[in-house]
Design a protein around this motif. Structure first.
Motif, mmCIF file in Angstrom:
data_model
loop_
_atom_site.group_PDB
_atom_site.id
_atom_site.type_symbol
_atom_site.label_atom_id
_atom_site.label_comp_id
_atom_site.label_asym_id
_atom_site.label_seq_id
_atom_site.Cartn_x
_atom_site.Cartn_y
_atom_site.Cartn_z
ATOM 1 N N LEU A 251 -1.029 -6.706 2.918
ATOM 2 C CA LEU A 251 -1.510 -5.807 1.876
ATOM 3 C C LEU A 251 -1.017 -4.382 2.083
ATOM 4 O O LEU A 251 -0.721 -3.665 1.119
ATOM 5 C CB LEU A 251 -3.042 -5.807 1.828
ATOM 6 C CG LEU A 251 -3.710 -6.930 1.033
ATOM 7 C CD1 LEU A 251 -5.221 -6.817 1.128
ATOM 8 C CD2 LEU A 251 -3.259 -6.907 -0.425
ATOM 9 N N ALA A 252 -0.932 -3.975 3.342
ATOM 10 C CA ALA A 252 -0.494 -2.608 3.631
ATOM 11 C C ALA A 252 0.957 -2.377 3.237
ATOM 12 O O ALA A 252 1.393 -1.219 3.120
ATOM 13 C CB ALA A 252 -0.690 -2.298 5.116
ATOM 14 N N ASP A 253 1.703 -3.456 3.001
ATOM 15 C CA ASP A 253 3.110 -3.344 2.606
ATOM 16 C C ASP A 253 3.359 -3.758 1.163
ATOM 17 O O ASP A 253 4.512 -3.872 0.744
ATOM 18 C CB ASP A 253 3.983 -4.203 3.530
ATOM 19 C CG ASP A 253 4.016 -3.665 4.952
ATOM 20 O OD1 ASP A 253 3.950 -2.436 5.111
ATOM 21 O OD2 ASP A 253 4.094 -4.479 5.896
ATOM 22 N N ALA A 254 2.293 -3.997 0.403
ATOM 23 C CA ALA A 254 2.468 -4.487 -0.971
ATOM 24 C C ALA A 254 2.880 -3.390 -1.940
ATOM 25 O O ALA A 254 3.449 -3.664 -2.991
ATOM 26 C CB ALA A 254 1.174 -5.143 -1.458
ATOM 27 N N GLY A 255 2.574 -2.145 -1.595
ATOM 28 C CA GLY A 255 2.894 -1.041 -2.490
ATOM 29 C C GLY A 255 1.681 -0.278 -2.985
ATOM 30 O O GLY A 255 1.819 0.709 -3.707
ATOM 31 N N PHE A 256 0.487 -0.730 -2.602
ATOM 32 C CA PHE A 256 -0.726 0.005 -2.959
ATOM 33 C C PHE A 256 -0.833 1.271 -2.108
ATOM 34 O O PHE A 256 -0.319 1.328 -0.988
ATOM 35 C CB PHE A 256 -1.973 -0.861 -2.740
ATOM 36 C CG PHE A 256 -2.065 -2.045 -3.662
ATOM 37 C CD1 PHE A 256 -2.468 -1.889 -4.967
ATOM 38 C CD2 PHE A 256 -1.732 -3.315 -3.210
ATOM 39 C CE1 PHE A 256 -2.557 -2.974 -5.827
ATOM 40 C CE2 PHE A 256 -1.802 -4.408 -4.054
ATOM 41 C CZ PHE A 256 -2.211 -4.237 -5.363
ATOM 42 N N ASP A 257 -1.530 2.261 -2.640
ATOM 43 C CA ASP A 257 -1.777 3.489 -1.890
ATOM 44 C C ASP A 257 -3.043 3.377 -1.048
ATOM 45 O O ASP A 257 -3.174 4.056 -0.030
ATOM 46 C CB ASP A 257 -1.897 4.666 -2.851
ATOM 47 C CG ASP A 257 -0.640 4.845 -3.682
ATOM 48 O OD1 ASP A 257 0.343 5.380 -3.150
ATOM 49 O OD2 ASP A 257 -0.637 4.425 -4.853
ATOM 50 N N GLY A 258 -3.991 2.537 -1.492
ATOM 51 C CA GLY A 258 -5.244 2.388 -0.764
ATOM 52 C C GLY A 258 -5.767 0.971 -0.847
ATOM 53 O O GLY A 258 -5.439 0.212 -1.768
ATOM 54 N N ILE A 259 -6.578 0.590 0.139
ATOM 55 C CA ILE A 259 -7.301 -0.692 0.134
ATOM 56 C C ILE A 259 -8.785 -0.373 0.252
ATOM 57 O O ILE A 259 -9.214 0.323 1.175
ATOM 58 C CB ILE A 259 -6.899 -1.600 1.299
ATOM 59 C CG1 ILE A 259 -5.393 -1.845 1.348
ATOM 60 C CG2 ILE A 259 -7.637 -2.941 1.196
ATOM 61 C CD1 ILE A 259 -4.954 -2.637 2.565
#
Length: 341
Positions: A251-259
């Protein structure tokens, strides 16, 4: 006095930039019965009327103290637009799906993104509410808009039983459906950003390891997230209920700025996985603490989140409608006390 506006601080947190203090926000639903009573904007009307939706969302900032505004309050907007039958709910029950169009695998052929996606009964209300909020506070306060993700939508359009069975027996069927739904998510998210949203929260708990295996996630869902993040250019947050620990690394590499993480995910452990690749948001328990305990318990849990390195302090998921207003305010006091030491 802070040198940043609330919007600037929120955006800097998502980008991993240096800050004076950690923002206190909710990137998930903020409607509570007390706020409805104060504003006169009650569910179900506030889910179907732009002015009432905006008024209730604004109260999350002006009355409760969150350093952002957030709408809508329910998860059925795209599901209804794409063919689900929805019960409108009541003052303390959000709208929910009562019937779905994909009862058999062949029904997926009939699912398509309508040309009028942004003009539907449901999406147009949220778009108008976002524009109202942007005009009122958007220059200085972040406006966060929620969009259910492809896995969540697939579970609604096919029903949870079919979604789970097909994922095991015919994963290509679910992948086909989620591919169509991802395009709907992209169009809707970009429409919300064009109307003034500062950030999109993609809500997709049905892609989490509590529902499908991490291998299924990486094979079938992760590529869709990459596509969503490529095509939605502004700030993007993913919210995943349950214990998302097993998929935090991809998830940290998917392209989102935050989780946005629930309390089942340990903040310090999550930080060890994600490092500085992504902003972590959460994760004070909305049910065990904010709903059922008092301000002191909120302070203790919020302080623990801050000590463990949370980047944006927030409820771990959407607020329960009967969450006491004083418990929400206690989040701000906990943050202020922590940074005044």
């Amino acid at each position: 006095m802070s040198k940043f506006t609330l919007k600037e601080r929120f955006e800097k947190a998502l980008k991993g930039e240096a800050l004076d203090i950690v923002p206190v926000c909710s990137v998930t639903q903020t409607g509570t019965v007390e706020l409805m009573e104060i504003t006169g904007a009650y569910w179900p009307q506030a889910n179907y009327n732009a002015e009432k939706m905006a008024a209730l969302a604004l109260a999350g900032y002006e009355v409760a103290g969150f350093e952002n505004v957030r709408c809508p309050f329910d998860t059925t907007v795209l599901a209804e637009t794409l063919g689900c039958t929805v019960d409108e709910g009541s003052i303390d029950i959000q709208p929910y799906v009562t019937d779905f169009p994909c009862k058999k695998k062949k029904d997926i052929r009939d699912i398509a993104v309508p040309d009028s996606l942004l003009e539907s009964r449901r999406t147009s209300v949220v778009l108008d509410a976002v524009e109202i909020l942007s005009e009122k506070v958007g220059e200085t306060v972040p406006v966060v808009a929620g969009v259910v993700g492809p896995a969540g939508l697939a579970s609604m359009l096919a029903g949870m039983k079919n979604y789970l069975i097909w994922f095991v027996t015919n994963p290509e069927v679910v992948e086909e459906l989620m591919g169509i739904l991802t395009e709907a998510c992209i169009e809707y998210a970009n429409g919300l950003l064009e109307r003034g949203a500062s950030s999109i929260t993609l809500i997709d708990s049905e892609a989490g390891p509590d529902i499908i295996s991490p291998q299924m996630f990486e094979t079938s869902v992760f590529p869709l997230y990459r596509r969503f993040c490529r095509k939605v250019k502004d700030l993007k947050i993913l919210h995943m209920c349950g214990d998302a620990t097993a998929v935090l690394d991809p998830l940290a590499d998917a392209g989102f700025d935050g989780i946005s993480i629930e309390e089942k995910v340990g903040v310090s452990f999550a930080k060890g996985i994600t490092g500085n690749r992504i902003c972590l948001i959460g994760n004070v328990s909305p049910s065990d603490t904010l709903l059922t305990k008092g301000p002191e318990a909120v302070r203790i849990e919020a302080t623990a989140c801050l000590e463990d390195g949370i980047d944006i302090l927030a409820p771990g998921c959407g607020l329960a409608p009967h969450t006491p207003l004083e418990n929400i305010k206690a989040l701000i006091r906990a943050r202020d006390s922590y940074f005044s030491q």
